[in-house]
Design a protein around this motif. Structure first.
Motif, PDB file in Angstrom:
ATOM      1  N   UNK A   4       0.818  -1.220   0.000  1.00 29.13           N
ATOM      2  CA  UNK A   4       0.000   0.000   0.000  1.00 29.13           C
ATOM      3  C   UNK A   4       0.849   1.267   0.000  1.00 29.13           C
ATOM      4  N   UNK A   5       0.209   2.362  -0.357  1.00 33.13           N
ATOM      5  CA  UNK A   5       0.848   3.674  -0.261  1.00 33.13           C
ATOM      6  C   UNK A   5       0.441   4.305   1.071  1.00 33.13           C
ATOM      7  N   UNK A   6       1.094   5.385   1.424  1.00 32.32           N
ATOM      8  CA  UNK A   6       0.707   6.131   2.624  1.00 32.32           C
ATOM      9  C   UNK A   6      -0.725   6.624   2.500  1.00 32.32           C
ATOM     10  N   UNK A   7      -1.098   7.054   1.310  1.00 28.42           N
ATOM     11  CA  UNK A   7      -2.462   7.546   1.085  1.00 28.42           C
ATOM     12  C   UNK A   7      -3.487   6.462   1.389  1.00 28.42           C
ATOM     13  N   UNK A   8      -3.194   5.241   0.989  1.00 26.07           N
ATOM     14  CA  UNK A   8      -4.122   4.138   1.271  1.00 26.07           C
ATOM     15  C   UNK A   8      -4.229   3.883   2.772  1.00 26.07           C
ATOM     16  N   UNK A   9      -3.132   4.045   3.482  1.00 24.32           N
ATOM     17  CA  UNK A   9      -3.164   3.896   4.939  1.00 24.32           C
ATOM     18  C   UNK A   9      -4.000   5.002   5.574  1.00 24.32           C
ATOM     19  N   UNK A  10      -3.846   6.226   5.082  1.00 23.45           N
ATOM     20  CA  UNK A  10      -4.642   7.360   5.575  1.00 23.45           C
ATOM     21  C   UNK A  10      -6.129   7.057   5.393  1.00 23.45           C
ATOM     22  N   UNK A  11      -6.492   6.587   4.222  1.00 24.39           N
ATOM     23  CA  UNK A  11      -7.895   6.294   3.924  1.00 24.39           C
ATOM     24  C   UNK A  11      -8.420   5.128   4.758  1.00 24.39           C
ATOM     25  N   UNK A  12      -7.605   4.107   4.947  1.00 26.90           N
ATOM     26  CA  UNK A  12      -8.034   2.933   5.708  1.00 26.90           C
ATOM     27  C   UNK A  12      -8.255   3.278   7.176  1.00 26.90           C
ATOM     28  N   UNK A  13      -7.299   3.989   7.783  1.00 25.74           N
ATOM     29  CA  UNK A  13      -7.381   4.296   9.205  1.00 25.74           C
ATOM     30  C   UNK A  13      -8.182   5.556   9.511  1.00 25.74           C
ATOM     31  N   UNK A  14      -8.529   6.322   8.463  1.00 24.17           N
ATOM     32  CA  UNK A  14      -9.287   7.565   8.634  1.00 24.17           C
ATOM     33  C   UNK A  14      -8.555   8.533   9.571  1.00 24.17           C
ATOM     34  N   UNK A  15      -7.267   8.719   9.292  1.00 24.28           N
ATOM     35  CA  UNK A  15      -6.432   9.634  10.068  1.00 24.28           C
ATOM     36  C   UNK A  15      -5.768  10.623   9.113  1.00 24.28           C
ATOM     37  N   UNK A  16      -5.048  11.562   9.674  1.00 29.85           N
ATOM     38  CA  UNK A  16      -4.409  12.591   8.853  1.00 29.85           C
ATOM     39  C   UNK A  16      -3.130  12.074   8.194  1.00 29.85           C
ATOM     40  N   UNK A  17      -2.753  12.748   7.110  1.00 32.58           N
ATOM     41  CA  UNK A  17      -1.500  12.414   6.425  1.00 32.58           C
ATOM     42  C   UNK A  17      -0.299  12.569   7.354  1.00 32.58           C
ATOM     43  N   UNK A  18      -0.228  13.656   8.138  1.00 31.32           N
ATOM     44  CA  UNK A  18       0.919  13.790   9.053  1.00 31.32           C
ATOM     45  C   UNK A  18       1.011  12.655  10.082  1.00 31.32           C
ATOM     46  N   UNK A  19      -0.145  12.123  10.503  1.00 30.49           N
ATOM     47  CA  UNK A  19      -0.122  11.023  11.464  1.00 30.49           C
ATOM     48  C   UNK A  19       0.523   9.785  10.849  1.00 30.49           C
ATOM     49  N   UNK A  20       0.125   9.446   9.624  1.00 28.03           N
ATOM     50  CA  UNK A  20       0.704   8.283   8.950  1.00 28.03           C
ATOM     51  C   UNK A  20       2.181   8.543   8.641  1.00 28.03           C
ATOM     52  N   UNK A  21       2.501   9.749   8.211  1.00 29.88           N
ATOM     53  CA  UNK A  21       3.899  10.081   7.911  1.00 29.88           C
ATOM     54  C   UNK A  21       4.773   9.910   9.152  1.00 29.88           C
ATOM     55  N   UNK A  22       4.264  10.325  10.298  1.00 26.12           N
ATOM     56  CA  UNK A  22       5.011  10.151  11.549  1.00 26.12           C
ATOM     57  C   UNK A  22       5.216   8.694  11.896  1.00 26.12           C
TER      58      UNK A  22
END
Length: 150
Positions: A45-63
C-alpha cells in the motif's frame, strides 16, 4: 445526562483495557496496526491508502512511517504507479514482529467473541462501525464549519 456520563465511563474503560493489554509491544499500538495493515494488503500500500483505511491525517501516517523506518520495521519501496511516490513494505524485522505478535494483538477480540458469543460479538462490531461512522461524519462536519468560519 447520567446515561451520557455512564456511557463515557464505559467507553473510556474499554479503551484503557485494550490499550493496556498491548503495552508489551516494542512499538505504539497504532504503529502495530499499520504493520498489520501492510502485511494484510495484497499489494504494497501507499501512505495515502493507509490514511484512507485508518481515517487519520496524512501527518499522522507520515510520523508512523518515519518512526517505523528508524526502528527498521518498514521501508519505502518504489511505486510502479506514477500517482504514488512510494509504497510501504515490511522489513524482515517488521515481518517477524507481525508474525510473533498478531495473535497477542488480536487476543482481546477473540476473548470478546468467545465470551459474548458470535451473535452478540457481531452486534457489537456492527454498533461500533455505526458509531465510528457517526463520529467521523461529525468530525468532518465540524472541520467544514471551522473552515467556513475562517
Amino acid at each position: 445526562m447520567d446515561t451520557l456520563i455512564k456511557g463515557a465511563d464505559i467507553v473510556s474503560m474499554f479503551c484503557r483495557i485494550n490499550i493496556n493489554t498491548r503495552n508489551n509491544l516494542p512499538i505504539r499500538s497504532s504503529e502495530m496496526g499499520l504493520l498489520i495493515f501492510i502485511n494484510q494488503s495484497e499489494e504494497p500500500p501507499s501512505s495515502r491508502e493507509a490514511v484512507e483505511f485508518f481515517k487519520v491525517s496524512k501527518p499522522m501516517v507520515a510520523g508512523m512511517v518515519r518512526s517505523l523506518e528508524k526502528k527498521d520495521y518498514l521501508k519505502r519501496g518504489d511505486s510502479p504507479d506514477t500517482n504514488r511516490r512510494f509504497t510501504l513494505l515490511l522489513t524482515d524485522k517488521g515481518k517477524k514482529l507481525v508474525e510473533e505478535t498478531t495473535g497477542e494483538y488480536l487476543k482481546s477480540m477473540a476473548i470478546m467473541r468467545e465470551g459474548l458469543g458470535v451473535e452478540d460479538y457481531d452486534t457489537l462490531l456492527t454498533l461500533l462501525e455505526r458509531a465510528n461512522t457517526l463520529m467521523l461524519e461529525e468530525d468532518k462536519n465540524h472541520l467544514s464549519r471551522t473552515t467556513k468560519n475562517r
